[in-house]
Design an enzyme around this catalytic site. Structure first.
Site, PDB file in Angstrom:
ATOM      1  N   LYS A 185     -11.339  28.954  43.787  1.00 47.51           N
ATOM      2  CA  LYS A 185     -12.094  29.865  44.661  1.00 47.51           C
ATOM      3  C   LYS A 185     -10.964  30.816  44.914  1.00 47.51           C
ATOM      4  O   LYS A 185     -10.379  31.527  45.467  1.00 47.51           O
ATOM      5  CB  LYS A 185     -10.994  29.124  46.309  1.00 47.51           C
ATOM      6  CG  LYS A 185     -12.483  28.876  47.501  1.00 47.51           C
ATOM      7  CD  LYS A 185     -12.203  30.347  48.003  1.00 47.51           C
ATOM      8  CE  LYS A 185     -11.365  31.512  48.743  1.00 47.51           C
ATOM      9  NZ  LYS A 185     -11.796  32.573  49.674  1.00 47.51           N
ATOM     10  N   GLU A 260       2.402  30.303  43.579  1.00 49.60           N
ATOM     11  CA  GLU A 260       2.444  31.030  43.321  1.00 49.60           C
ATOM     12  C   GLU A 260       2.585  32.364  44.665  1.00 49.60           C
ATOM     13  O   GLU A 260       2.038  32.507  44.655  1.00 49.60           O
ATOM     14  CB  GLU A 260       1.888  31.946  42.051  1.00 49.60           C
ATOM     15  CG  GLU A 260       1.819  30.969  40.831  1.00 49.60           C
ATOM     16  CD  GLU A 260       2.702  31.186  40.281  1.00 49.60           C
ATOM     17  OE1 GLU A 260       3.780  31.933  40.284  1.00 49.60           O
ATOM     18  OE2 GLU A 260       2.982  30.244  39.189  1.00 49.60           O
ATOM     19  N   CYS A 294       2.691  41.486  43.476  1.00 47.52           N
ATOM     20  CA  CYS A 294       4.076  39.981  44.633  1.00 47.52           C
ATOM     21  C   CYS A 294       4.995  40.195  43.695  1.00 47.52           C
ATOM     22  O   CYS A 294       6.097  39.428  44.740  1.00 47.52           O
ATOM     23  CB  CYS A 294       3.855  38.205  43.532  1.00 47.52           C
ATOM     24  SG  CYS A 294       2.865  38.244  42.282  1.00 47.52           S
ATOM     25  N   GLU A 393       7.556  40.988  53.481  1.00 49.44           N
ATOM     26  CA  GLU A 393       6.799  41.249  51.685  1.00 49.44           C
ATOM     27  C   GLU A 393       5.495  42.745  52.613  1.00 49.44           C
ATOM     28  O   GLU A 393       4.786  42.185  53.547  1.00 49.44           O
ATOM     29  CB  GLU A 393       5.834  40.166  51.406  1.00 49.44           C
ATOM     30  CG  GLU A 393       5.269  41.092  49.951  1.00 49.44           C
ATOM     31  CD  GLU A 393       3.931  39.651  49.629  1.00 49.44           C
ATOM     32  OE1 GLU A 393       3.585  39.148  50.437  1.00 49.44           O
ATOM     33  OE2 GLU A 393       4.048  39.671  48.100  1.00 49.44           O
TER      34      GLU A 393
HETATM   35  P1  NAD Z   1      -3.406  35.452  51.132  1.00 46.39           P
HETATM   36  O1  NAD Z   1      -2.931  33.925  51.267  1.00 46.39           O
HETATM   37  O2  NAD Z   1      -4.539  35.385  52.136  1.00 46.39           O
HETATM   38  O3  NAD Z   1      -5.056  34.611  49.945  1.00 46.39           O
HETATM   39  C1  NAD Z   1      -4.753  33.676  49.099  1.00 46.39           C
HETATM   40  C2  NAD Z   1      -6.008  32.515  48.776  1.00 46.39           C
HETATM   41  O4  NAD Z   1      -6.280  31.756  50.034  1.00 46.39           O
HETATM   42  C3  NAD Z   1      -7.362  33.617  49.751  1.00 46.39           C
HETATM   43  O5  NAD Z   1      -8.560  33.179  47.860  1.00 46.39           O
HETATM   44  C4  NAD Z   1      -7.950  33.232  50.887  1.00 46.39           C
HETATM   45  O6  NAD Z   1      -9.125  33.022  51.252  1.00 46.39           O
HETATM   46  C5  NAD Z   1      -7.646  31.704  50.239  1.00 46.39           C
HETATM   47  N1  NAD Z   1      -7.255  30.928  52.016  1.00 46.39           N
HETATM   48  C6  NAD Z   1      -6.879  31.582  52.708  1.00 46.39           C
HETATM   49  N2  NAD Z   1      -6.817  30.290  54.424  1.00 46.39           N
HETATM   50  C7  NAD Z   1      -6.583  29.565  52.914  1.00 46.39           C
HETATM   51  C8  NAD Z   1      -6.030  28.437  53.545  1.00 46.39           C
HETATM   52  N3  NAD Z   1      -6.137  27.333  55.212  1.00 46.39           N
HETATM   53  N4  NAD Z   1      -6.225  26.965  52.556  1.00 46.39           N
HETATM   54  C9  NAD Z   1      -6.777  27.518  51.810  1.00 46.39           C
HETATM   55  N5  NAD Z   1      -7.460  28.697  50.953  1.00 46.39           N
HETATM   56  C10 NAD Z   1      -7.105  29.282  51.882  1.00 46.39           C
HETATM   57  O7  NAD Z   1      -3.526  36.193  50.244  1.00 46.39           O
HETATM   58  P2  NAD Z   1      -4.235  37.262  49.756  1.00 46.39           P
HETATM   59  O8  NAD Z   1      -3.675  38.430  50.997  1.00 46.39           O
HETATM   60  O9  NAD Z   1      -5.139  36.914  48.580  1.00 46.39           O
HETATM   61  O10 NAD Z   1      -2.599  37.858  48.623  1.00 46.39           O
HETATM   62  C11 NAD Z   1      -1.480  38.958  48.509  1.00 46.39           C
HETATM   63  C12 NAD Z   1      -0.538  37.644  48.381  1.00 46.39           C
HETATM   64  O11 NAD Z   1      -0.820  37.109  47.308  1.00 46.39           O
HETATM   65  C13 NAD Z   1       0.925  38.083  48.656  1.00 46.39           C
HETATM   66  O12 NAD Z   1       1.788  37.408  49.324  1.00 46.39           O
HETATM   67  C14 NAD Z   1       1.481  38.554  47.305  1.00 46.39           C
HETATM   68  O13 NAD Z   1       2.525  37.887  46.750  1.00 46.39           O
HETATM   69  C15 NAD Z   1       0.729  36.903  46.986  1.00 46.39           C
HETATM   70  N6  NAD Z   1       0.571  36.470  45.066  1.00 46.39           N
HETATM   71  C16 NAD Z   1       1.382  36.162  44.453  1.00 46.39           C
HETATM   72  C17 NAD Z   1       1.087  36.112  42.878  1.00 46.39           C
HETATM   73  C18 NAD Z   1       2.840  34.647  42.784  1.00 46.39           C
HETATM   74  O14 NAD Z   1       1.768  35.379  40.602  1.00 46.39           O
HETATM   75  N7  NAD Z   1       3.142  34.770  42.674  1.00 46.39           N
HETATM   76  C19 NAD Z   1       0.298  36.484  42.375  1.00 46.39           C
HETATM   77  C20 NAD Z   1      -0.542  37.680  43.327  1.00 46.39           C
HETATM   78  C21 NAD Z   1      -0.524  37.543  44.540  1.00 46.39           C
END
Ligand code: NAD
Length: 503
Positions: A185, A260, A294, A393
Site C-alpha cells: 500500500k 521505520e 527521514c 521533524e
Molecule cells: P504517513 O505516516 O502519513 O503515511 C505513510 C503511509 O501510511 C502511507 O501509505 C499512508 O497512506 C499510510 N497510512 C496513513 N494512515 C494510516 C493508517 N491509519 N493505517 C495504516 N496506514 C496508514 O507518512 P508520509 O507522510 O507518507 O511519509 C513521511 C514520514 O515517513 C516522515 O515522518 C518520514 O520521516 C518517514 N519516513 C521514514 C523512513 C525510514 O526509513 N525511517 C523512510 C521514509 C520516510
C-alpha cells in the site's frame, strides 16, 4: 515532451482490477500544481480480495505455492523484475519526478537502487536454500536440533512518498525473497511508480497473488490492511504518528511489526574540518530529496570557534543549489510533495521566527518560481532546545543550527531528541569520530559524510524512529520466522516415568 501517466487499476491476483467502490484520487504534479492523472482508491472491500489472493498464492496447489518454491526459483523472478526496471529506468525516473517532485537525476539514481535491491535480494533468496537446517549444538547427545527459516506468511507493506518506488522495494524485494506473499500500500501522494511495478510483475509473469498493489488513502486502505486478521506481519515506513496507529492495530492480533519512522537527526561539525567539504555534506545531508528524508541531518551542531565562518560557507553553497522543475537539467532542489506539506513547512518557519530564531537564509518561495510547492533551502540560527524547530521533524528543506563548546556538550545536544534514526560527525580526528559514533543514540551513523545508503547495510532507528532493521540480511530476517526442530536420536527410552509392568 509531455510525459503521459498511465491509467492504472488496482493490481490483485496478477490482474488489473477496478476498485470495488470505483473511487479514484487525483495525481498533482508538485511543480505545476496541475492534475496529471489519477490513481485507484482501494477500500476495505479491495483489501479483503487482495488478502485472499495473497493467502492463496502462499500455499497454492497443496503446498506448491510461493512459500514452498525454492529460493532459486524466487530469485529468478526478482532478477527479471530488476532487469525490467533497468530497461524502463528513464521513463520510471520521469514518472517519479513528476509525481513527487524529486530532481530527475535523483530519481534516476533511485531506479538504479531499486534494480540493485531486487538483484541483491535475489542473491539472498538463493543463499537461503543453503542456510536451511542449520544445526544447533546441544549439550545432550541424545538430541539433535536444527533451524528452519520459513516465510512469515502474508505481509502488509505500507510505505511513504519520499522515495516512492525505492521504499516499496526495500520491503517487496526481501519479502518476496523470503517466500512471503504481499500486499503493498504505497502513499496516496505518490503511487505512480508502484503501479508501474505492478505492470513489471505482470510482464515477468510473477505468479498471481504473490504481490498485490493497492493504492488508496491511509484510513481507507492502509488501516483495514493493518488490522486484517489474515495478514501475518506489517512492515511500515512513515510518520511516527501513523506508526503508532499501525502498531495498535497489530497488537489486536499479536502480529509482528517493523517500523521505520521519522527522525530529527544531528550532524556534529568540529573545528578541524575543511569548511567547504563540511558545508557541502551539511547541505546534502538536509536538502537532498528536497529535504524530505527521514534520516535528514536537519539539526546542525557546530563548534562555536568556526560557527561564523561556517555559516558564511553554508549561505554561499546554498545559493548555488539550483531550484527548478525537477526535469530541468542540473536541478538540485525540486518542490515539496504537496500543498499540505508546503503549508506545514512554512508554518514551521514562521513559528521558529515567532519563538525568536533567526532565518539565516531562505525561508520563502524562490522569486523565480511563481507556481509549484517550491521553497528555498532554509537555515535557521539562534535556536534554543525548547523550540519546535529543534524538537519536531519538518520534512522539508530546513536546517536548524546550534553551536557547542565541548565534545560532551555536542553529544548532549545530538542526543537531545525523542528520535534515533541517523547521526553524523564531521572531523579529521578519527578517534573523536569513534567516541561520537558510540555515544550517538541512533541506528545509523555517518562519519565525514551524511546520507549515503547501501542496500547491503542495515537501516533503521531507535527511540521514536521505530524498531527492526531493513536492508542487508536483516531485511530478509524481517520476513522469516525461525522454526526450531529437535529430534530424539537415542535408542534408549526416555526413562522419566516408571515404566508400567508388562502384562
Ligand atoms: P504517513 O505516516 O502519513 O503515511 C505513510 C503511509 O501510511 C502511507 O501509505 C499512508 O497512506 C499510510 N497510512 C496513513 N494512515 C494510516 C493508517 N491509519 N493505517 C495504516 N496506514 C496508514 O507518512 P508520509 O507522510 O507518507 O511519509 C513521511 C514520514 O515517513 C516522515 O515522518 C518520514 O520521516 C518517514 N519516513 C521514514 C523512513 C525510514 O526509513 N525511517 C523512510 C521514509 C520516510
Amino acid at each position: 515532451m509531455a510525459i503521459r501517466v498511465p491509467h492504472r487499476l488496482l493490481f490483485i491476483d496478477g490482474e488489473w482490477r477496478e476498485p470495488v467502490l470505483k473511487k479514484r484520487i487525483p495525481i498533482v504534479n508538485p511543480s505545476s500544481e496541475e492534475t496529471i492523472g489519477d490513481i485507484p482508491a482501494a477500500t476495505a472491500e479491495d483489501v479483503e480480495i487482495a488478502v485472499g489472493a495473497a493467502r492463496r498464492a502462499l500455499t497454492r496447489n497443496k503446498g506448491n505455492g510461493w512459500a514452498s518454491a525454492s529460493g532459486a526459483v524466487r530469485a529468478k523472478y526478482l532478477r527479471a523484475i530488476a532487469a525490467k526496471i533497468t530497461e524502463r529506468k528513464s521513463e520510471l525516473a520521469k514518472l517519479e519526478a513528476i509525481d513527487c517532485g524529486k530532481p530527475l537525476e535523483e530519481a534516476a539514481w533511485d531506479m538504479d537502487d531499486v534494480a540493485g535491491c531486487f538483484e541483491y535480494y535475489a542473491d539472498l533468496a538463493e543463499g537461503l536454500d543453503a542456510k536451511q537446517k542449520a544445526p544447533v549444538s546441544l549439550p545432550m547427545e541424545s538430541f539433535k536440533s536444527y533451524v528452519l527459516k520459513e516465510p512469515i506468511g502474508v505481509v502488509a507493506l505500507i510505505t511513504p512518498w519520499n522515495y516512492p518506488l525505492l521504499m516499496a522495494t526495500w520491503k517487496v524485494a526481501p519479502a518476496l525473497a523470503a517466500g512471503c506473499t504481499a500486499i503493498l500500500k504505497p502513499s496516496e501522494l505518490a503511487s505512480v511508480t508502484c503501479l508501474e511495478l505492478a505492470e513489471v510483475c505482470r510482464e515477468v509473469g510473477l505468479p498471481p497473488g504473490v504481490l498485490n498493489i493497492l493504492t488508496g488513502l491511509g484510513p481507507e486502505a492502509g488501516a483495514p490492511l493493518a488490522s486484517h486478521p489474515q495478514v501475518d506481519k506489517i512492515a511500515f515506513t512513515g510518520s511516527s504518528a501513523t506508526g503508532s496507529k499501525v502498531m495498535t492495530a497489530a497488537a489486536q492480533h499479536i502480529k509482528p511489526v517493523s517500523l521505520e519512522l521519522g527522525g530529527k537527526s544531528p550532524i556534529v561539525v568540529f573545528e578541524d574540518v575543511d569548511l567547504d567539504k563540511a558545508a557541502e555534506w551539511t547541505l546534502f545531508g538536509c536538502f537532498w530529496t528536497n529535504g524530505q528524508i527521514c534520516s535528514a541531518t536537519s539539526r546542525l551542531i557546530v563548534h562555536e570557534s568556526i560557527a561564523a565562518q561556517f555559516f558564511e560557507k553554508l549561505v554561499q553553497w546554498s545559493r548555488n543549489i539550483k531550484i527548478s522543475d525537477p526535469l530541468e537539467e542540473g536541478c538540485r532542489l525540486g518542490p515539496v510533495v504537496s500543498g499540505g506539506q508546503y503549508e506545514k513547512i512554512l508554518k514551521f518557519i514562521s513559528t521558529a521566527k515567532s519563538e525568536g530564531a533567526t532565518i539565516l537564509c531562505g525561508g520563502d518561495r524562490p522569486e523565480h518560481l511563481k507556481k509549484g510547492f517550491f521553497l528555498e533551502p532554509t537555515i535557521i540560527t539562534d535556536v534554543t532546545t525548547s523550540m519546535q524547530i529543534w524538537r519536531e521533524e519538518v520534512f522539508g528543506p530546513v536546517l536548524c543550527v546550534k553551536t557547542f563548546g565541548t565534545e560532551d556538550e555536542a553529544i548532549e545536544l545530538a542526543n537531545d531528541t525523542p528520535y534515533g534514526l541517523g547521526a553524523a560527525v564531521l572531523s579529521n580526528d578519527l578517534e573523536r569520530c569513534e567516541r561520537l559514533t558510540k555515544a550517538f543514540q541512533a541506528g545509523i551513523v555517518w562519519v565525514n559524510c551524511s546520507q549515503p545508503c547501501f542496500c547491503q547495510a542495515p537501516w533503521g532507528g531507535n527511540k521514536r524512529s521505530g524498531f527492526g532493521r531493513e536492508l542487508g540480511e536483516w531485511g530478509l530476517d524481517n520476513y522469516l520466522s525461525v522454526k526450531q526442530v529437535t529430534q530424539y536420536i537415542s535408542s534408549e527410552p526416555w526413562g522419566w516415568y516408571k515404566a508400567p509392568s508388562r502384562l
